[in-house]
Design a protein around this motif. Sequence first.
Motif, PDB file in Angstrom:
ATOM      1  N   GLY A 178      17.513  37.914  44.376  1.00 23.94           N
ATOM      2  CA  GLY A 178      18.253  36.815  43.461  1.00 23.94           C
ATOM      3  C   GLY A 178      19.432  37.571  42.825  1.00 23.94           C
ATOM      4  O   GLY A 178      19.929  36.673  42.055  1.00 23.94           O
ATOM      5  N   ARG A 179      19.863  38.704  43.052  1.00 30.67           N
ATOM      6  CA  ARG A 179      21.258  38.829  42.577  1.00 30.67           C
ATOM      7  C   ARG A 179      22.498  38.714  43.176  1.00 30.67           C
ATOM      8  O   ARG A 179      22.423  38.565  44.713  1.00 30.67           O
ATOM      9  N   VAL A 180      23.484  38.456  42.503  1.00 24.37           N
ATOM     10  CA  VAL A 180      24.996  38.121  43.104  1.00 24.37           C
ATOM     11  C   VAL A 180      25.317  39.310  43.833  1.00 24.37           C
ATOM     12  O   VAL A 180      25.381  40.494  42.843  1.00 24.37           O
ATOM     13  N   VAL A 181      25.617  39.542  45.031  1.00 26.95           N
ATOM     14  CA  VAL A 181      26.083  40.749  45.508  1.00 26.95           C
ATOM     15  C   VAL A 181      27.560  40.712  45.489  1.00 26.95           C
ATOM     16  O   VAL A 181      28.412  39.937  45.923  1.00 26.95           O
ATOM     17  N   LEU A 182      28.139  41.870  44.800  1.00 22.02           N
ATOM     18  CA  LEU A 182      29.653  41.899  44.708  1.00 22.02           C
ATOM     19  C   LEU A 182      29.885  43.013  45.781  1.00 22.02           C
ATOM     20  O   LEU A 182      29.583  44.251  45.910  1.00 22.02           O
ATOM     21  N   ALA A 183      30.962  42.765  46.601  1.00 21.31           N
ATOM     22  CA  ALA A 183      31.416  43.479  47.523  1.00 21.31           C
ATOM     23  C   ALA A 183      32.868  44.140  47.182  1.00 21.31           C
ATOM     24  O   ALA A 183      33.745  43.414  46.636  1.00 21.31           O
ATOM     25  N   VAL A 184      32.873  45.455  46.569  1.00 21.17           N
ATOM     26  CA  VAL A 184      33.882  46.187  46.148  1.00 21.17           C
ATOM     27  C   VAL A 184      34.473  46.982  47.191  1.00 21.17           C
ATOM     28  O   VAL A 184      33.947  48.115  47.507  1.00 21.17           O
ATOM     29  N   GLY A 185      35.701  46.784  47.617  1.00 23.06           N
ATOM     30  CA  GLY A 185      36.432  47.470  48.572  1.00 23.06           C
ATOM     31  C   GLY A 185      37.374  46.624  49.220  1.00 23.06           C
ATOM     32  O   GLY A 185      37.680  45.568  48.615  1.00 23.06           O
ATOM     33  N   GLY A 186      38.044  47.011  50.547  1.00 23.76           N
ATOM     34  CA  GLY A 186      38.734  46.094  51.066  1.00 23.76           C
ATOM     35  C   GLY A 186      37.960  45.115  52.354  1.00 23.76           C
ATOM     36  O   GLY A 186      36.888  44.993  52.104  1.00 23.76           O
TER      37      GLY A 186
ATOM     38  N   VAL B  71      35.473  41.767  44.646  1.00 25.05           N
ATOM     39  CA  VAL B  71      35.955  42.638  43.817  1.00 25.05           C
ATOM     40  C   VAL B  71      37.092  43.201  44.689  1.00 25.05           C
ATOM     41  O   VAL B  71      36.951  44.227  45.392  1.00 25.05           O
ATOM     42  N   PRO B  72      38.289  42.731  45.032  1.00 23.86           N
ATOM     43  CA  PRO B  72      39.408  43.282  45.827  1.00 23.86           C
ATOM     44  C   PRO B  72      39.996  44.681  45.441  1.00 23.86           C
ATOM     45  O   PRO B  72      40.369  44.903  44.311  1.00 23.86           O
ATOM     46  N   ALA B  73      39.483  45.543  46.172  1.00 24.74           N
ATOM     47  CA  ALA B  73      39.832  47.029  45.787  1.00 24.74           C
ATOM     48  C   ALA B  73      40.188  48.027  47.033  1.00 24.74           C
ATOM     49  O   ALA B  73      40.062  49.041  46.843  1.00 24.74           O
TER      50      ALA B  73
END
Length: 305
Positions: A61-69, A90-92
Amino acid sequence: MRSFTAVVNPSAGGPGSGSAAAATLLRTTRLLREAGAEVDVEYSRCLGHATELALTAAEDGRVVLAVGGDGMVGCVGGALAGKDATLGIVPAGRGNDFARQLGLPTDPAELAPLLLEGEPRAVDAIEANGVPVLGSVYAGVDALANHYANRSRLLRGSASYYVGGMRAVATWRPVRYRVTIDGVPHEWDGFTVVAANSGYYGFGRRIAPDARVDDGLLDVIILKRSPRLLFFQMMRELPTGAHVRRREVEVLRGREVRIEQLAPGERPLRYGADGELPGRLPVTARVMPGALRVLAPLPDSPRGR
């Protein structure tokens, strides 16, 4: 208060950019935690591992943050498509084109409030040979340029895409394509074919300027055979989208697009998707309407598209 799991590509941005990506991640997670959110950080070993991490977090039940390109965002977002899950980005990375299409801010100070309080927005995804991706599926000179950019050790960002594109075009020979859109076949000699959900690819190039991520359609852009010099001119028009006004460019739309290379001979082409090169032609791209919930500006907001 939302809880988050950040799935991180430790090599986002390419060689020499790790510190910038790490700084973006640290600033974003600090702001989320200061607001009272719980944030776990998981570093992926590969895209397959990133998929496992994303699915586990979503099941909790967590929000999944995609960190990368775009590669990481496409992998994580594709894993969550069609599921009862919420994606944050998270644009990185090097290109960040899907984030650009959604109008996401890159400054953590602007991004954190959206992640904390924004309403999830339903957007389309693409099923490419059975694998969900987000931005676009493409074959031709752009996939070769993508290959060169990903292998660049000295250049980052737009420079790697520009040099990769120049190198690819310099040696390219036009290919005969069959592109079948919703059952109707078309054949051309040309440089490239793109089935686009997002209007951007290749670090801010507006390959499909009218594409929307919520219309249930793929914009199909065909760059037909043309003199090499003219193709270089069209490359310079990609940042604005002006290339679609040329007669050498065909723009079509549909829900299912199959791209085939006729008479591949000794040069079977790879296709690209979200900055990765998952396989060789043929590829069938099908739109998945409203398959993904993502924290992004709404379409009628100043940033949303």
